[in-house]
Design an enzyme around this catalytic site. Structure first.
Site, mmCIF file in Angstrom:
data_model
loop_
_atom_site.group_PDB
_atom_site.id
_atom_site.type_symbol
_atom_site.label_atom_id
_atom_site.label_comp_id
_atom_site.label_asym_id
_atom_site.label_seq_id
_atom_site.Cartn_x
_atom_site.Cartn_y
_atom_site.Cartn_z
ATOM 1 N N ARG A 179 20.138 -15.809 -31.608
ATOM 2 C CA ARG A 179 20.797 -15.574 -30.331
ATOM 3 C C ARG A 179 21.890 -14.521 -30.533
ATOM 4 O O ARG A 179 22.606 -14.529 -31.531
ATOM 5 C CB ARG A 179 21.406 -16.866 -29.783
ATOM 6 C CG ARG A 179 20.390 -17.790 -29.113
ATOM 7 C CD ARG A 179 19.852 -17.151 -27.836
ATOM 8 N NE ARG A 179 18.940 -18.015 -27.101
ATOM 9 C CZ ARG A 179 17.617 -17.966 -27.175
ATOM 10 N NH1 ARG A 179 17.046 -17.110 -28.016
ATOM 11 N NH2 ARG A 179 16.870 -18.757 -26.426
ATOM 12 N N HIS A 210 14.537 -7.991 -27.384
ATOM 13 C CA HIS A 210 14.259 -9.432 -27.321
ATOM 14 C C HIS A 210 12.758 -9.689 -27.172
ATOM 15 O O HIS A 210 12.294 -10.334 -26.229
ATOM 16 C CB HIS A 210 15.015 -10.074 -26.152
ATOM 17 C CG HIS A 210 15.228 -11.553 -26.340
ATOM 18 N ND1 HIS A 210 16.320 -12.215 -25.825
ATOM 19 C CD2 HIS A 210 14.480 -12.503 -26.970
ATOM 20 C CE1 HIS A 210 16.242 -13.510 -26.133
ATOM 21 N NE2 HIS A 210 15.135 -13.694 -26.827
ATOM 22 N N GLU A 232 22.232 -8.917 -22.357
ATOM 23 C CA GLU A 232 20.885 -8.358 -22.234
ATOM 24 C C GLU A 232 20.551 -8.136 -20.756
ATOM 25 O O GLU A 232 20.922 -8.946 -19.915
ATOM 26 C CB GLU A 232 19.860 -9.296 -22.872
ATOM 27 C CG GLU A 232 20.080 -9.497 -24.366
ATOM 28 C CD GLU A 232 19.068 -10.441 -24.996
ATOM 29 O OE1 GLU A 232 18.143 -10.894 -24.288
ATOM 30 O OE2 GLU A 232 19.203 -10.748 -26.191
#
Length: 319
Positions: free
Chosen positions: A224, A272, A253
């Site tokens: 994370r 991601h 993000e």
């Protein structure tokens, strides 16, 4: 008996739930409508797993779903004190992402060792730049996070001949405890973060940590984003405290076009995507349908998250 209500916090494309037709009433909502729809739901499917809407909408009056399932491995974006203290069961998508994420990490390790970024840059410049590269076999890695993702990363790296130390929250059998991390980091060629985001792990990779690493070592994060103090990582790379890094997750993000991370020397940035392979959304939908059938039959649900820990405990002990 009234028809159960399944509420879906939508994302595009929506989940394929045709197998549940006639067995459950499916309602769809966006983030703005979630708070108003929650009291009507027996089950909440958090399909938009990148949203913070559950954490915002959950507090308040009225009934709440008995079961919340998120189509992700992490639950940090939906847990709030009110949900954590409730009787609601929370489950995640454990079993879908582990192998793809491990493959991605192995690919990054190989790319760094064989200097594929350098090869592509030389090709772009039409330059023939022969050089020697590193061997992966015999190198040392520390994998932080002893859950399913960390264990699968360990398995694949060991298959490449890497000596791997797996670090969990507590020590047991073949897993090191958090107290061993500094010592192991100081001799590692690769430090890989695959841990969940919890109050204990928030900001754990900072200047002090990067200062422990060897100048030839690389750091990889598929856990994370908020676990890394990004400004400290930038400083470590620009000051050549470490040789390189790869980030697949970030504090915010999507990463904005003006972020300095795009231009940091030695840093690989990816959006991601480490766990997202062709057909991953279909697998998530199939997993949820199978879990719903168990819930409908009154059977125990798999993948139950310990809301106090913020993840699913390892079978041997807390990880």
């Amino acid at each position: 008996m009234p028809e159960p209500v399944l509420l879906v916090l939508d994302a595009d494309p929506p989940p394929r739930l045709g197998a549940l037709t006639g067995r459950v009433r499916v309602l769809h909502t966006d983030a703005a409508g979630l708070a108003g729809a929650l009291p009507r739901a027996d089950v909440l499917l958090v399909w938009d797993f990148a949203s913070d809407a559950v954490r915002t909408a959950w507090p308040g009056g009225g009934p709440r779903p008995a079961w919340v399932h998120t189509a992700s491995a992490g639950v940090d974006r939906l847990l709030c004190p009110e949900l954590a203290e409730s009787d609601t069961v929370v489950t995640n998508a454990r079993g879908v992402f582990e192998q793809p994420m491990a493959e991605y990490v192995a690919g990054l390790v190989l790319a760094f060792a064989k200097d594929l970024p350098g090869t592509l840059e030389l090709q772009r410049r039409h330059r023939w730049g022969h050089r020697e590269t590193a061997r992966v076999a015999g190198s040392r890695a520390v994998v932080v996070g002893a859950g399913p993702v960390g264990r699968e990363i360990t398995r694949l790296l060991m298959a490449l001949g890497v000596e791997v130390a797996l670090v969990g929250r507590t020590a047991r059998r073949t897993i090191h405890g958090a107290g061993d991390l500094d010592r192991l980091t100081a001799r590692a060629d690769w430090v890989i973060c695959a841990a969940p985001l919890t109050p204990r792990t928030y900001g754990m990779f900072d200047s002090r940590f990067f200062g422990l690493m060897q100048p030839s070592a690389r750091f990889i994060n598929v856990g994370r984003g908020p676990m890394v103090v990004e400004d400290d990582l930038v400083r470590a790379l620009r000051s050549r405290w470490i040789a390189g890094a790869a980030l697949d997750v970030f504090g915010r993000e999507p990463l904005g076009p003006d972020s300095p991370l795009w231009e940091v020397p030695g840093l690989i940035v990816s959006p991601h995507m480490s766990g997202d392979t062709v057909g991953w959304r279909d697998r998530l939908g199939e997993q949820f349908v199978a879990m719903y059938e168990r819930w409908e039959a009154g059977e125990p649900l798999p993948n139950v998250v310990d809301k106090r820990l913020g993840h699913i405990p390892s079978p041997d002990t807390e990880g």
